[in-house]
Structures are given as structure tokens and as C-alpha cells.
Motif scaffolding. Structure first.
Motif, PDB file in Angstrom:
ATOM      1  N   GLN A  83       0.818  -1.204   0.000  1.00  0.00           N
ATOM      2  CA  GLN A  83       0.000   0.000   0.000  1.00  0.00           C
ATOM      3  C   GLN A  83       0.860   1.265   0.000  1.00  0.00           C
ATOM      4  O   GLN A  83       0.510   2.265  -0.646  1.00  0.00           O
ATOM      5  N   LEU A  84       1.993   1.234   0.691  1.00  0.00           N
ATOM      6  CA  LEU A  84       2.871   2.403   0.705  1.00  0.00           C
ATOM      7  C   LEU A  84       3.455   2.645  -0.686  1.00  0.00           C
ATOM      8  O   LEU A  84       3.498   3.784  -1.167  1.00  0.00           O
ATOM      9  N   HIS A  85       3.921   1.587  -1.333  1.00  0.00           N
ATOM     10  CA  HIS A  85       4.467   1.720  -2.692  1.00  0.00           C
ATOM     11  C   HIS A  85       3.409   2.290  -3.638  1.00  0.00           C
ATOM     12  O   HIS A  85       3.694   3.180  -4.449  1.00  0.00           O
ATOM     13  N   LEU A  86       2.196   1.747  -3.564  1.00  0.00           N
ATOM     14  CA  LEU A  86       1.132   2.224  -4.446  1.00  0.00           C
ATOM     15  C   LEU A  86       0.781   3.676  -4.147  1.00  0.00           C
ATOM     16  O   LEU A  86       0.504   4.463  -5.070  1.00  0.00           O
ATOM     17  N   ALA A  87       0.791   4.052  -2.870  1.00  0.00           N
ATOM     18  CA  ALA A  87       0.471   5.434  -2.501  1.00  0.00           C
ATOM     19  C   ALA A  87       1.490   6.394  -3.095  1.00  0.00           C
ATOM     20  O   ALA A  87       1.128   7.445  -3.643  1.00  0.00           O
ATOM     21  N   VAL A  88       2.783   6.045  -3.014  1.00  0.00           N
ATOM     22  CA  VAL A  88       3.829   6.898  -3.585  1.00  0.00           C
ATOM     23  C   VAL A  88       3.639   7.037  -5.087  1.00  0.00           C
ATOM     24  O   VAL A  88       3.706   8.138  -5.651  1.00  0.00           O
ATOM     25  N   THR A  89       3.369   5.917  -5.758  1.00  0.00           N
ATOM     26  CA  THR A  89       3.206   5.943  -7.212  1.00  0.00           C
ATOM     27  C   THR A  89       1.972   6.742  -7.622  1.00  0.00           C
ATOM     28  O   THR A  89       2.001   7.482  -8.611  1.00  0.00           O
ATOM     29  N   GLU A  90       0.893   6.623  -6.869  1.00  0.00           N
ATOM     30  CA  GLU A  90      -0.319   7.363  -7.185  1.00  0.00           C
ATOM     31  C   GLU A  90      -0.152   8.853  -6.935  1.00  0.00           C
ATOM     32  O   GLU A  90      -0.750   9.680  -7.634  1.00  0.00           O
ATOM     33  N   ILE A  91       0.667   9.225  -5.956  1.00  0.00           N
ATOM     34  CA  ILE A  91       0.967  10.640  -5.735  1.00  0.00           C
ATOM     35  C   ILE A  91       1.745  11.183  -6.937  1.00  0.00           C
ATOM     36  O   ILE A  91       1.481  12.280  -7.427  1.00  0.00           O
ATOM     37  N   GLY A  92       2.704  10.396  -7.413  1.00  0.00           N
ATOM     38  CA  GLY A  92       3.518  10.837  -8.543  1.00  0.00           C
ATOM     39  C   GLY A  92       2.766  10.854  -9.855  1.00  0.00           C
ATOM     40  O   GLY A  92       2.972  11.743 -10.692  1.00  0.00           O
ATOM     41  N   GLY A  93       1.888   9.876 -10.058  1.00  0.00           N
ATOM     42  CA  GLY A  93       1.168   9.783 -11.326  1.00  0.00           C
ATOM     43  C   GLY A  93      -0.287   9.460 -11.128  1.00  0.00           C
ATOM     44  O   GLY A  93      -0.703   8.321 -11.393  1.00  0.00           O
ATOM     45  N   ALA A 103      -2.899  10.294 -12.750  1.00  0.00           N
ATOM     46  CA  ALA A 103      -3.708  10.093 -13.953  1.00  0.00           C
ATOM     47  C   ALA A 103      -3.521   8.700 -14.551  1.00  0.00           C
ATOM     48  O   ALA A 103      -4.490   8.073 -14.994  1.00  0.00           O
ATOM     49  N   PHE A 104      -2.286   8.205 -14.576  1.00  0.00           N
ATOM     50  CA  PHE A 104      -2.013   6.946 -15.254  1.00  0.00           C
ATOM     51  C   PHE A 104      -1.163   5.971 -14.422  1.00  0.00           C
ATOM     52  O   PHE A 104      -1.480   4.786 -14.326  1.00  0.00           O
ATOM     53  N   LEU A 105      -0.063   6.470 -13.853  1.00  0.00           N
ATOM     54  CA  LEU A 105       0.900   5.577 -13.220  1.00  0.00           C
ATOM     55  C   LEU A 105       0.297   4.756 -12.083  1.00  0.00           C
ATOM     56  O   LEU A 105       0.579   3.568 -11.948  1.00  0.00           O
ATOM     57  N   GLY A 106      -0.506   5.414 -11.258  1.00  0.00           N
ATOM     58  CA  GLY A 106      -1.083   4.710 -10.119  1.00  0.00           C
ATOM     59  C   GLY A 106      -1.899   3.506 -10.539  1.00  0.00           C
ATOM     60  O   GLY A 106      -1.759   2.411  -9.976  1.00  0.00           O
ATOM     61  N   ALA A 107      -2.754   3.705 -11.550  1.00  0.00           N
ATOM     62  CA  ALA A 107      -3.593   2.606 -12.033  1.00  0.00           C
ATOM     63  C   ALA A 107      -2.741   1.507 -12.650  1.00  0.00           C
ATOM     64  O   ALA A 107      -3.015   0.313 -12.460  1.00  0.00           O
ATOM     65  N   HIS A 108      -1.699   1.888 -13.388  1.00  0.00           N
ATOM     66  CA  HIS A 108      -0.817   0.889 -13.995  1.00  0.00           C
ATOM     67  C   HIS A 108      -0.079   0.102 -12.918  1.00  0.00           C
ATOM     68  O   HIS A 108       0.066  -1.126 -13.024  1.00  0.00           O
ATOM     69  N   ALA A 109       0.396   0.794 -11.880  1.00  0.00           N
ATOM     70  CA  ALA A 109       1.118   0.118 -10.806  1.00  0.00           C
ATOM     71  C   ALA A 109       0.221  -0.895 -10.109  1.00  0.00           C
ATOM     72  O   ALA A 109       0.636  -2.012  -9.813  1.00  0.00           O
ATOM     73  N   ARG A 110      -1.025  -0.527  -9.870  1.00  0.00           N
ATOM     74  CA  ARG A 110      -1.958  -1.433  -9.207  1.00  0.00           C
ATOM     75  C   ARG A 110      -2.246  -2.642 -10.094  1.00  0.00           C
ATOM     76  O   ARG A 110      -2.312  -3.777  -9.617  1.00  0.00           O
TER      77      ARG A 110
END
Length: 219
Positions: free
Chosen positions: A135-145, A147-154
């Protein structure tokens, strides 16, 4: 198994249930999924099960073979290495972008998550750390992106399960090291150092890859 909520369709309920079971390796790779058996176990008709299985196939989590039906995919070492390479690229980029746009409130929430993990590690609750790290990794990625990155990371994270016994977080020495890495990354985000945050995240994910591949190899 919980029943579907009022706002959740039966197909979504089946999909979410199977996704969770596959992602946590309750249903391990190579397991056949028979629609009728799944329907009976989850208390639904066969139609929403078939819809959920089609979605899982699109996610790359199951495959269909003639005369065999649906089977949970068991990734090879090559596919596992690719999985972690994609994760490193996406989550690394997310960390770099997050350093430039993270808010004080978002940073405080990440530090709170980290503090919770430190406390769990101190109390020996290592079985809780893997999901918190995810969840921490996903939170960081979603903060950074957002629009797109967060959804792709998940989506990438969901595409390959981590069996409970394969997590680095179960090893006390690795758990302490991972927490130190998380702290260094959060400090890089705190000072807006995107290059360092990205490097730390990439190395962190690649270390997980080396660990998993080593565990799958000969003893």
C-alpha cells in the motif's frame, strides 16, 4: 466468504474474491478454475463467474486451454523477472514524480504508514508488513502519477501474486533493511530529491526480484 454488497454486482464480487485469492496465492499458480465449482463455493450462478473469469483472463492471471478450461497462470522465472522490471520502472518513475508534487498532508500520511510498519516490526508482527508495504508503494506511485501511473502500478501488482511464505518481510533482517530503505526514500521525497527517490525505489524493487528468483532456484 463474504456476500456481495448492495452496491456490488455479483460479477464484481466473484472477480474481487478470485483476484484476492490469486494475488495472495490462496489459489496458487497452476490451479484449474472450474466455473461451476466457483459458482457453488461463492453462492452465485455460473453467469457472473464466467464474466469474472473473462476479466481475469484479460488481466493475464488465468489462461484457457482447449479441453482443460481456465487455469491460474504460474509465471516462469523469465516472466517473474519481467514483472519486477516493469514494477521498478513504474514505481521508480512514480517516486521521482512524487518528489515534485507531494503535499505536506500526503507526506505526513506516508510517514504515519511507515511508523505503523516500524511498530509492527518491533512487535514481531512481520505477517502484516507485506500488505502495508504494498500500500505504501502504491500510494507513492499514485501521488507521482495520479492520472495513469497509479492505475498501472496497481494493475501490475495484481498480475502476479506473492505467496505468503515468499515475502521478504517475514525475515527479520530483511524487514529491518526494507524499513531503512523506506525511510531513506521518504526523506528523499521530503526534500524534493526525485532522482534519489527514484534510484532508491528501483534498487528496492530489484532487490525483491533477486530474492524471489533466488528462492525459486535450487537450494
Amino acid at each position: 466468504m463474504a456476500e456481495p454488497g448492495r452496491s456490488q454486482s455479483k460479477a464484481d464480487y466473484v472477480y474481487d474474491s478470485l483476484l484476492r485469492e490469486i494475488r495472495t496465492a490462496e489459489i496458487p499458480g497452476g490451479t484449474p478454475l472450474r466455473a461451476a465449482a466457483v459458482a457453488e463455493r461463492l453462492g452465485v450462478s455460473i453467469t457472473p463467474v464466467r464474466e469474472a473469469l473473462r476479466r481475469l483472463e484479460r488481466d493475464g492471471l488465468i489462461s484457457y486451454e482447449r479441453h482443460h478450461g481456465a487455469t491460474v497462470i504460474d509465471l516462469s522465472d523469465e516472466a517473474l523477472s519481467e514483472f519486477y522490471s516493469v514494477r521498478a520502472a513504474i514505481e521508480g518513475l512514480g517516486a521521482r514524480l512524487a518528489a515534485a508534487r507531494i503535499t505536506r498532508e500526503q507526506l505526513d500520511e506516508l510517514w504515519q504508514s511507515h511508523a505503523s510498519m516500524v511498530e509492527d516490526e518491533r512487535r514481531g508482527r512481520h505477517e502484516l508488513l507485506g500488505e502495508q508495504s504494498r500500500q505504501l508503494h502504491l500510494a507513492v506511485t499514485e501521488i507521482g502519477g495520479p492520472a495513469f501511473l497509479g492505475a498501472h502500478a496497481r494493475s501490475v501488482r495484481n498480475s502476479y501474486p506473492v505467496p505468503p511464505g515468499a515475502s521478504l518481510w517475514l525475515d527479520p533482517a530483511h524487514a529491518k533493511n526494507n524499513l531503512n530503505v523506506h525511510e531513506r526514500m521518504l526523506r528523499a521525497l521530503q526534500v524534493g530529491d526525485g532522482n534519489t527517490a527514484e534510484r532508491i525505489m528501483v534498487e528496492h524493487v530489484q532487490f525483491s526480484s533477486d530474492y524471489r528468483l533466488g528462492r525459486r532456484g535450487p537450494c
